[in-house]
Design an enzyme around this catalytic site. Structure first.
Site, PDB file in Angstrom:
ATOM      1  N   CYS A  59      -2.325   6.904  -1.029  1.00  0.00           N
ATOM      2  CA  CYS A  59      -1.553   7.925  -0.319  1.00  0.00           C
ATOM      3  C   CYS A  59      -1.350   9.117  -1.257  1.00  0.00           C
ATOM      4  O   CYS A  59      -1.678   9.064  -2.444  1.00  0.00           O
ATOM      5  CB  CYS A  59      -0.189   7.352   0.062  1.00  0.00           C
ATOM      6  SG  CYS A  59       0.729   6.835  -1.392  1.00  0.00           S
ATOM      7  N   HIS A  70       2.244  -0.937  -7.209  1.00  0.00           N
ATOM      8  CA  HIS A  70       2.085  -2.394  -7.138  1.00  0.00           C
ATOM      9  C   HIS A  70       0.635  -2.753  -6.856  1.00  0.00           C
ATOM     10  O   HIS A  70       0.293  -3.219  -5.766  1.00  0.00           O
ATOM     11  CB  HIS A  70       3.022  -2.975  -6.074  1.00  0.00           C
ATOM     12  CG  HIS A  70       4.457  -2.973  -6.518  1.00  0.00           C
ATOM     13  ND1 HIS A  70       5.515  -2.768  -5.684  1.00  0.00           N
ATOM     14  CD2 HIS A  70       4.990  -3.160  -7.751  1.00  0.00           C
ATOM     15  CE1 HIS A  70       6.642  -2.824  -6.366  1.00  0.00           C
ATOM     16  NE2 HIS A  70       6.351  -3.053  -7.623  1.00  0.00           N
ATOM     17  N   HIS A  99       8.225   4.793  -7.584  1.00  0.00           N
ATOM     18  CA  HIS A  99       9.400   4.218  -6.910  1.00  0.00           C
ATOM     19  C   HIS A  99      10.710   4.876  -7.345  1.00  0.00           C
ATOM     20  O   HIS A  99      11.748   4.632  -6.751  1.00  0.00           O
ATOM     21  CB  HIS A  99       9.494   2.714  -7.207  1.00  0.00           C
ATOM     22  CG  HIS A  99       8.241   1.972  -6.861  1.00  0.00           C
ATOM     23  ND1 HIS A  99       7.705   1.978  -5.605  1.00  0.00           N
ATOM     24  CD2 HIS A  99       7.399   1.213  -7.609  1.00  0.00           C
ATOM     25  CE1 HIS A  99       6.598   1.248  -5.592  1.00  0.00           C
ATOM     26  NE2 HIS A  99       6.390   0.779  -6.797  1.00  0.00           N
ATOM     27  N   HIS A 122      13.293  -4.531  -4.191  1.00  0.00           N
ATOM     28  CA  HIS A 122      12.226  -3.558  -4.466  1.00  0.00           C
ATOM     29  C   HIS A 122      12.772  -2.449  -5.376  1.00  0.00           C
ATOM     30  O   HIS A 122      13.892  -1.971  -5.172  1.00  0.00           O
ATOM     31  CB  HIS A 122      11.719  -2.956  -3.146  1.00  0.00           C
ATOM     32  CG  HIS A 122      10.451  -2.176  -3.312  1.00  0.00           C
ATOM     33  ND1 HIS A 122      10.434  -0.876  -3.758  1.00  0.00           N
ATOM     34  CD2 HIS A 122       9.162  -2.526  -3.123  1.00  0.00           C
ATOM     35  CE1 HIS A 122       9.182  -0.460  -3.817  1.00  0.00           C
ATOM     36  NE2 HIS A 122       8.385  -1.445  -3.435  1.00  0.00           N
ATOM     37  N   GLU A 165      12.222   0.725  -5.647  1.00  0.00           N
ATOM     38  CA  GLU A 165      12.641   1.971  -4.957  1.00  0.00           C
ATOM     39  C   GLU A 165      14.052   1.795  -4.388  1.00  0.00           C
ATOM     40  O   GLU A 165      14.913   2.668  -4.548  1.00  0.00           O
ATOM     41  CB  GLU A 165      11.658   2.285  -3.824  1.00  0.00           C
ATOM     42  CG  GLU A 165      12.138   3.419  -2.920  1.00  0.00           C
ATOM     43  CD  GLU A 165      11.349   3.499  -1.611  1.00  0.00           C
ATOM     44  OE1 GLU A 165      10.122   3.313  -1.642  1.00  0.00           O
ATOM     45  OE2 GLU A 165      11.971   3.760  -0.564  1.00  0.00           O
ATOM     46  N   CYS A 220       8.159   7.375   4.927  1.00  0.00           N
ATOM     47  CA  CYS A 220       7.204   8.441   4.594  1.00  0.00           C
ATOM     48  C   CYS A 220       6.086   8.519   5.622  1.00  0.00           C
ATOM     49  O   CYS A 220       5.786   7.537   6.288  1.00  0.00           O
ATOM     50  CB  CYS A 220       6.643   8.246   3.186  1.00  0.00           C
ATOM     51  SG  CYS A 220       5.277   7.108   3.108  1.00  0.00           S
ATOM     52  N   ASN A 266       4.118  -1.962   1.117  1.00  0.00           N
ATOM     53  CA  ASN A 266       3.490  -1.323   2.281  1.00  0.00           C
ATOM     54  C   ASN A 266       2.255  -2.095   2.730  1.00  0.00           C
ATOM     55  O   ASN A 266       1.932  -2.135   3.914  1.00  0.00           O
ATOM     56  CB  ASN A 266       3.198   0.153   2.001  1.00  0.00           C
ATOM     57  CG  ASN A 266       2.042   0.360   1.049  1.00  0.00           C
ATOM     58  OD1 ASN A 266       0.891   0.348   1.463  1.00  0.00           O
ATOM     59  ND2 ASN A 266       2.317   0.525  -0.237  1.00  0.00           N
TER      60      ASN A 266
HETATM   61 FE1  SF4 Z   1       2.910   6.763  -0.988  1.00  0.00          FE
HETATM   62 FE2  SF4 Z   1       4.816   6.996   0.845  1.00  0.00          FE
HETATM   63 FE3  SF4 Z   1       5.201   5.435  -1.322  1.00  0.00          FE
HETATM   64 FE4  SF4 Z   1       5.128   8.087  -1.532  1.00  0.00          FE
HETATM   65  S1  SF4 Z   1       6.643   6.906  -0.437  1.00  0.00           S
HETATM   66  S2  SF4 Z   1       4.118   6.615  -2.889  1.00  0.00           S
HETATM   67  S3  SF4 Z   1       3.593   8.701  -0.006  1.00  0.00           S
HETATM   68  S4  SF4 Z   1       3.693   5.112   0.313  1.00  0.00           S
END
Ligand code: SF4
Length: 297
Positions: A12, A40, A72, A122, A124, A193, A223
């Protein structure tokens, strides 16, 4: 056997940006360390370590004066500690994560208790939770009853960037149903996102047209896991692999069309290897198709 590729998959924007920032930093500084895995995906981490970019688990393990924050992001505590040590910081926090962090901070500053729809372990989510302050909570349970001893007067709801939009919508709906009678103020910010949304939409669309799905990505990638979940929920046999070595012949027996998608941290080369191998798999039946690959529209 026909191999169909999802229209949106693989690296991405946030991951490409992070890798390019790290490339520039390694040219400038030489060796550097990342606070946790930059993404990851073991193959990406391995490739970076060959360039002298290696991960550490925490600040105490840092031996280098150059440190990179991963896509993250981190909470204010970690950021403050890095700054207090006068380290050179290469910040690769994805702008989408940054937006989520700012939303959490702004809500907290305006007196909102913040609930993050996400996975508590996680990195993030851990970082965003810190930005949300003492009123911050993480949950995927569609009720606040076990989160707060007393309902807060003002509630903000955010999502981890890589969650499923439909699941977030249902979560929000349940919370609204529970809280509206109490006259609370509720503010909802969709912080999922667009790369996640597009990959999930493309995966579910493709899953409806094939006999089986292969999802490529790191075992620890949230993801990627989500992509597999939504393909499975679409009712199609779904198999997750990190590399080509994990493909199993039995998955393809009797299958004439295979869909392929990949998480946002999966490198192009890994995808190409997997697709190349699938093209040569034997379905064991006459599929009346030549080995081909095309992109679904
Ligand atoms: Fe990729 Fe979305 Fe994660 Fe940003 S938030 S690194 S665009 S998956």
């Amino acid at each position: 056997m026909e191999v169909k590729l999802a229209t949106e998959m693989g690296f991405c924007y946030g991951v490409r940006r992070a890798l390019s920032l790290l490339d520039a930093a390694s040219h400038r500084y030489g060796k550097l360390q990342t606070l946790g895995h930059i993404v990851h995906n073991e193959q990406v981490v391995e490739r970076l370590s060959q360039k002298g970019i290696s991960p550490v688990n925490n600040i105490a393990e840092l031996k280098n004066s150059i440190v990179a924050i991963t896509t993250h992001g981190v909470g204010p505590g970690v950021l403050g500690e890095l700054k207090s040590r006068s380290l050179n910081i290469v910040d690769t926090t994805c702008p989408w994560v940054n937006r989520e962090q700012k939303a959490a901070r702004r809500l907290a500053e305006s007196g909102f208790s913040v609930v993050i729809f996400g996975d508590a372990d996680h990195p993030e989510v851990k970082g965003v939770l810190e930005w949300a302050g003492i009123g911050g909570r993480v949950s995927k349970e569609p009720s606040l009853k076990n989160l707060f001893t007393k309902y807060p007067r003002r509630l903000g709801i955010l999502s981890q960037t890589t969650q499923n939009p439909q699941a977030f919508k249902e979560f929000v709906k349940s919370i609204i149903d529970e809280l509206l009678p109490s006259g609370m103020e509720i503010r909802i910010i969709n912080t999922i996102c667009d790369a996640t949304q597009k990959r999930q939409e493309a995966a579910v669309e493709l899953a409806g047209t094939v006999d089986a799905m292969i999802v490529i990505g790191g075992k620890g990638s949230a993801n990627t896991r989500r992509l597999a979940e939504i393909c499975q929920a679409r009712g199609v046999p779904t198999h997750s692999v990190e590399t080509v070595k994990e493909l199993q012949d039995s998955w393809f027996t009797g299958k004439c069309s295979i869909g392929v998608t990949a998480g946002a941290s999966t490198p192009d080369e890994v995808i190409q290897e997997v697709v190349g191998k699938i093209k040569n798999m034997d379905a064991g039946v006459n599929c009346n198709t030549t080995n081909s690959v095309y992109i679904s529209t």
